[in-house]
Motif scaffolding. Structure first.
Motif, PDB file in Angstrom:
ATOM      1  N   ALA A  82      -3.106  -0.976  -3.453  1.00  0.00           N
ATOM      2  CA  ALA A  82      -3.663   0.218  -4.100  1.00  0.00           C
ATOM      3  C   ALA A  82      -4.447   1.263  -3.096  1.00  0.00           C
ATOM      4  O   ALA A  82      -4.298   2.543  -3.450  1.00  0.00           O
ATOM      5  N   ARG A 127      -4.999   0.339 -12.449  1.00  0.00           N
ATOM      6  CA  ARG A 127      -4.448   0.941 -10.967  1.00  0.00           C
ATOM      7  C   ARG A 127      -3.260   1.663 -11.178  1.00  0.00           C
ATOM      8  O   ARG A 127      -2.262   0.883 -11.530  1.00  0.00           O
ATOM      9  N   TRP A 128      -3.302   2.931 -11.192  1.00  0.00           N
ATOM     10  CA  TRP A 128      -2.362   3.816 -11.474  1.00  0.00           C
ATOM     11  C   TRP A 128      -1.347   4.071 -10.277  1.00  0.00           C
ATOM     12  O   TRP A 128      -1.472   3.993  -9.367  1.00  0.00           O
ATOM     13  N   HIS A 184      -4.300   1.312   0.234  1.00  0.00           N
ATOM     14  CA  HIS A 184      -3.395   1.148   1.407  1.00  0.00           C
ATOM     15  C   HIS A 184      -4.338   0.930   2.603  1.00  0.00           C
ATOM     16  O   HIS A 184      -4.472   1.311   3.623  1.00  0.00           O
ATOM     17  N   SER A 196      -2.866  13.845  -9.817  1.00  0.00           N
ATOM     18  CA  SER A 196      -1.794  13.371  -8.778  1.00  0.00           C
ATOM     19  C   SER A 196      -2.661  12.540  -7.538  1.00  0.00           C
ATOM     20  O   SER A 196      -1.968  11.961  -7.016  1.00  0.00           O
ATOM     21  N   ILE A 197      -3.901  12.515  -7.914  1.00  0.00           N
ATOM     22  CA  ILE A 197      -4.699  11.541  -6.911  1.00  0.00           C
ATOM     23  C   ILE A 197      -4.494  10.320  -7.187  1.00  0.00           C
ATOM     24  O   ILE A 197      -4.433   9.402  -6.224  1.00  0.00           O
ATOM     25  N   GLY A 198      -4.169   9.835  -8.432  1.00  0.00           N
ATOM     26  CA  GLY A 198      -3.827   8.591  -8.712  1.00  0.00           C
ATOM     27  C   GLY A 198      -5.247   7.625  -8.774  1.00  0.00           C
ATOM     28  O   GLY A 198      -6.064   8.103  -9.150  1.00  0.00           O
ATOM     29  N   GLY A 199      -5.059   6.445  -8.193  1.00  0.00           N
ATOM     30  CA  GLY A 199      -6.252   5.384  -8.211  1.00  0.00           C
ATOM     31  C   GLY A 199      -6.366   4.682  -9.785  1.00  0.00           C
ATOM     32  O   GLY A 199      -5.381   4.308 -10.260  1.00  0.00           O
ATOM     33  N   GLU A 221       0.378   6.259  -7.556  1.00  0.00           N
ATOM     34  CA  GLU A 221      -0.125   7.412  -6.899  1.00  0.00           C
ATOM     35  C   GLU A 221       0.950   8.371  -6.982  1.00  0.00           C
ATOM     36  O   GLU A 221       2.141   8.078  -6.742  1.00  0.00           O
ATOM     37  N   GLY A 222       0.490   9.508  -7.136  1.00  0.00           N
ATOM     38  CA  GLY A 222       1.084  10.780  -7.320  1.00  0.00           C
ATOM     39  C   GLY A 222       1.788  10.902  -8.684  1.00  0.00           C
ATOM     40  O   GLY A 222       2.465  11.807  -9.047  1.00  0.00           O
ATOM     41  N   ASP A 263     -12.540   9.068  -9.129  1.00  0.00           N
ATOM     42  CA  ASP A 263     -12.014   9.797  -7.947  1.00  0.00           C
ATOM     43  C   ASP A 263     -13.190  10.245  -7.014  1.00  0.00           C
ATOM     44  O   ASP A 263     -12.971  10.889  -5.766  1.00  0.00           O
TER      45      ASP A 263
END
Length: 750
Positions: A586, A112-113, A588, A91-94, A115-116, A192
């Motif tokens: 990506a 780049r995935w 923010h 769930s961290i994404g990135g 997020e969530g 991460d």
């Protein structure tokens, strides 16, 4: 003379490196090797010639595979793509890695995935997004696929992908917030990992613990070997089994070069033990290096592989001396192994990373035992989790204490004054460390007694102290932290300026160029910020989207986050600019478009945007003319940053700027900027030309330099002066660079 196996490995590596770097033509390489044959024995020369040619051919084959890979063949822009997820995404994404199932291409690419969005490794996923291409080091195809939408997930993961997903879930369950650290320690996943954590481990000299390295593989081999011996298995059998486990582990995590070298070393040691052969350290190291190059040819050009080899060579070379002269106790061996590894890797880390940690020599006395407990503890906790969750939890608690100890050690070591040295990331930074390494080896001759070694080291230390004092006496004084400082960095053919306000806040204006072989943001701007202890930027301003201004920005933001990023907002289809916008989205990072009248104040320093204006009839015709023109004011001091704006923008701004104390000359001093009427209005006391020593544009233009001189400006050029620093308290201005220091009175706008 070095053993033939060492020379063979060096020759193969040289041929491979020239092939991968596309350096020289085949005829030139053959001629060079024939010259080498004239100075060596004929048989040896033939062997080296064959090795170099094999390396060259391997490099060409590797490039053919790269050009057939997905990173080279995916079309730039928006596209729909079916891919297999190479690693789990929580769930961290990135960032993540996928294997595109597109057009028969091979290999993995970075993404780049969203997020969530959580997905398991091995799933087949239909994606919609944008592929941005860029060339990696030495022109190697690379890029990023920015995922905007996931339309379908299908497929049943295989055994290994399920194992990866299960291990990732297990680390989250057992270690919580420390899971990214565990992933780095065990699974070679650093996507991460907190950048601040990476810096702390690097500055404390413990980075070998944070990343998968020969140290980790050595720990695994040692624990498996010890367990086998406790089970009363024969020594040779135990060593062979332990080395087999190491190979399986390294294969599972993807064959990183340092770990591959360590696994090859374990296998060779086991073979020598079985055959009762005497181990020759340098030859053994050469063979393991050759094994790494055969498995991963790109390792010959990557820093990680070289650091691994240098560290092992230094540790064994110094510890062998201490074993002979001081005894084989844990304390002496650990001390000299740490010294040897630090000095052997220092030239590389200084030149490429801009940092050398000395405090790690002492911290290793505590860090190595802690890691010796933490790494196997983490592995065992994950292995027993499905069968004995309670035992796994207890093991995780104990391993967590060891990890906490490593974190505290890294944090404390990073704060030790003088514990780590930050230097410019340039080849010349390696010279002092090569000298120190040479002096250390000078005292460690095989026939030298302890007294001779101490005498030589004392003489070398005295020379270094006197040399350091001489350099300190001739060095230019640093800036006053209570004043405003403007640093114009020598980024080559581009712009890169760093501003420190009187209150200690930092602003970056452009971050230099990025090419296939050089990233000014990574090599110059970010290291400069880190050397000055900058942890956050108040603003990062991009004058416009050309690569010589925008190229290094992403590397800077990767190391030092910004509260605000501003650029002209002229939408382009250029992949570099689109990748820049994707990076901001990506992570923010707040983004604003610069327009006339925008103003922000930091510590009494006012930044005002004067240009560009979308109502201008020439907006959109020339990216250079649409540069952000930024006016900086502090008390009576006024400076202007016009980006690459030229005559047309200058004409539009005429009468709106007034007198200046400092001008960053527009467009690197080109013939189409800094006109007479413009300079008559500005009347700058000093000007800085940010320009590369070698450029195909003829910058700076002789006519422009003549105009600047005719208006009485003191001219400073980064191609000749290097970094140029301007310091002011609002009433006086000091300019410092290689040629010396000049002081000027700050004249107020009349």
């Amino acid at each position: 003379m070095p053993r033939p196996v060492v020379l063979f490995t060096l020759a193969y590596g040289a041929g491979l490196a020239t092939g991968l770097a596309r350096f020289g033509d085949p005829v030139g390489v053959i001629v060079a090797l024939l010259v080498l044959g004239l100075v060596c024995r004929r048989r040896l020369a033939g062997l080296l010639l064959a090795a170099a040619l094999m390396g060259r051919i391997a490099g060409l084959i590797t490039w053919q595979r790269e050009e057939a890979g997905c990173a080279a063949r995916l079309p730039v822009g928006e596209l729909r793509l079916t891919a297999e997820l190479a690693e789990p995404v929580d769930s961290i994404g990135g960032r993540a890695t996928i294997r595109p199932l597109w057009g028969g291409c091979s290999g993995t690419v970075d993404v780049r995935w969203i997020e969530g969005r959580r997905e398991d490794a091995g799933r087949t996923i239909d994606l919609f997004g944008r592929w941005t291409f860029h060339s990696g080091p030495f022109g190697r195809p690379a890029g990023t696929f920015v995922v905007k939408e996931i339309t379908r997930v299908s497929g049943s993961p295989g055994l290994l992908p399920r194992l990866r997903t299960w291990l990732t879930a297990g680390t989250r369950r057992l270690y919580g917030s420390r899971a990214p650290l565990v992933d780095a320690l065990i699974l070679n996943r650093r996507t991460d990992l907190d950048p601040d954590l990476r810096d702390r481990y690097a500055w404390s000299g413990l980075v070998h613990i944070l990343s998968i390295s020969g140290f980790h593989v050595g720990l695994i081999v040692a624990w498996v070997f010890m367990l086998c011996r406790l089970l009363r298995r024969p020594r040779s059998w135990s060593l062979g089994f332990a080395s087999g486990v190491s190979v399986a582990y390294v294969a599972f995590i993807g064959w990183p070069a340092p770990a591959t070298r360590a696994a090859a070393l374990a296998c060779l040691l086991a073979l020598c033990q079985v055959r009762q052969r005497r181990v020759e350290p340098d030859a053994l190291l050469a063979v393991t290096g050759l094994a790494v190059m055969l498995l991963d040819p790109w390792a010959v050009l990557e820093l990680g592989g070289w650091l691994s080899v240098a560290a092992l060579w230094g540790a064994t070379r110094f510890s062998r001396w201490s074993d002979r002269q001081l005894g084989q106790s844990f304390w002496w061996r650990t001390l000299f192994s740490s010294i040897g590894a630090t000095l052997a890797t220092a030239p590389l880390t200084a030149a490429v990373l801009g940092t050398v940690s000395l405090v790690g020599i002492l911290l290793n006395f505590v860090a190595i035992p802690l890691a010796g407990i933490a790494v196997p503890g983490v592995l065992v906790s994950l292995l027993v989790l499905p069968l004995l969750p309670a035992v796994a939890g207890a093991l995780a608690a104990g391993s967590g204490l060891a990890l906490s100890g490593l974190d505290l050690l890294a944090e404390g070591g990073a704060r030790v004054p003088g514990g780590h040295l930050l230097q410019p990331t340039e080849p010349v930074s390696a010279i002092p460390w090569l000298l120190i390494l040479g002096l250390a080896l000078w005292g460690m001759g095989r026939s030298h007694t302890n007294g001779v070694a101490l005498a030589r080291w004392a003489l070398a230390a005295a020379g270094l102290v006197w040399g350091g004092l001489a350099l300190r006496l001739t060095a230019v004084a640093g800036d006053n932290p209570s004043d405003l400082a403007l640093h114009f960095l020598d980024v080559g053919q581009g712009d890169g300026a760093v501003i420190r306000t009187p209150g200690g806040h930092w602003v970056v204006i452009d971050a230099g160029p990025k090419t296939d072989r050089f990233d000014a943001g990574r090599r110059i701007v970010a290291p400069f910020l880190l050397r000055h202890g900058v942890t956050r930027l108040s603003a990062l301003i991009v004058s416009h989207a050309h690569a010589d201004h925008l190229g290094g920005v992403e590397a800077v933001l990767d190391r030092v986050p910004a509260d605000l990023v501003m650029d002209p907002g002229e939408l382009l289809s250029d992949s570099l600019y689109l990748g820049f916008l994707d990076h901001l989205a990506a992570f923010h990072i707040p983004w604003e478009v610069g327009r006339p009248g925008q103003r922000f104040v930091i510590d009494s320093v006012t930044f005002t945007v004067l240009h560009p204006d979308t109502s201008w009839v020439e907006w959109g015709e020339d990216l250079n003319e649409d540069s952000i023109v930024l006016l900086l004011q502090y008390r009576n001091f006024r400076a202007l940053f016009p980006g690459d704006a030229g005559f047309r923008a200058e004409a539009r701004l005429r009468g709106k700027v007034g007198r200046l104390n400092l001008l960053k000359v527009g467009h690197h001093g080109s013939c189409t900027a800094s006109g007479d009427e413009w300079l008559t209005e500005l009347r700058p006391t000093a000007v800085v030309v940010s320009v590369g020593a070698v450029n195909r544009y003829g910058h700076p233009c002789p006519a422009t330099l003549s105009r600047l001189a005719s208006h009485g400006a003191s001219i400073w050029r980064t191609d000749r002066e290097g970094d140029v620093t301007v310091e002011t308290d609002g009433t006086t201005m000091t300019v410092q660079a290689k040629r010396g220091t000049e002081r000027f009175r700050v004249r107020s706008e009349e």
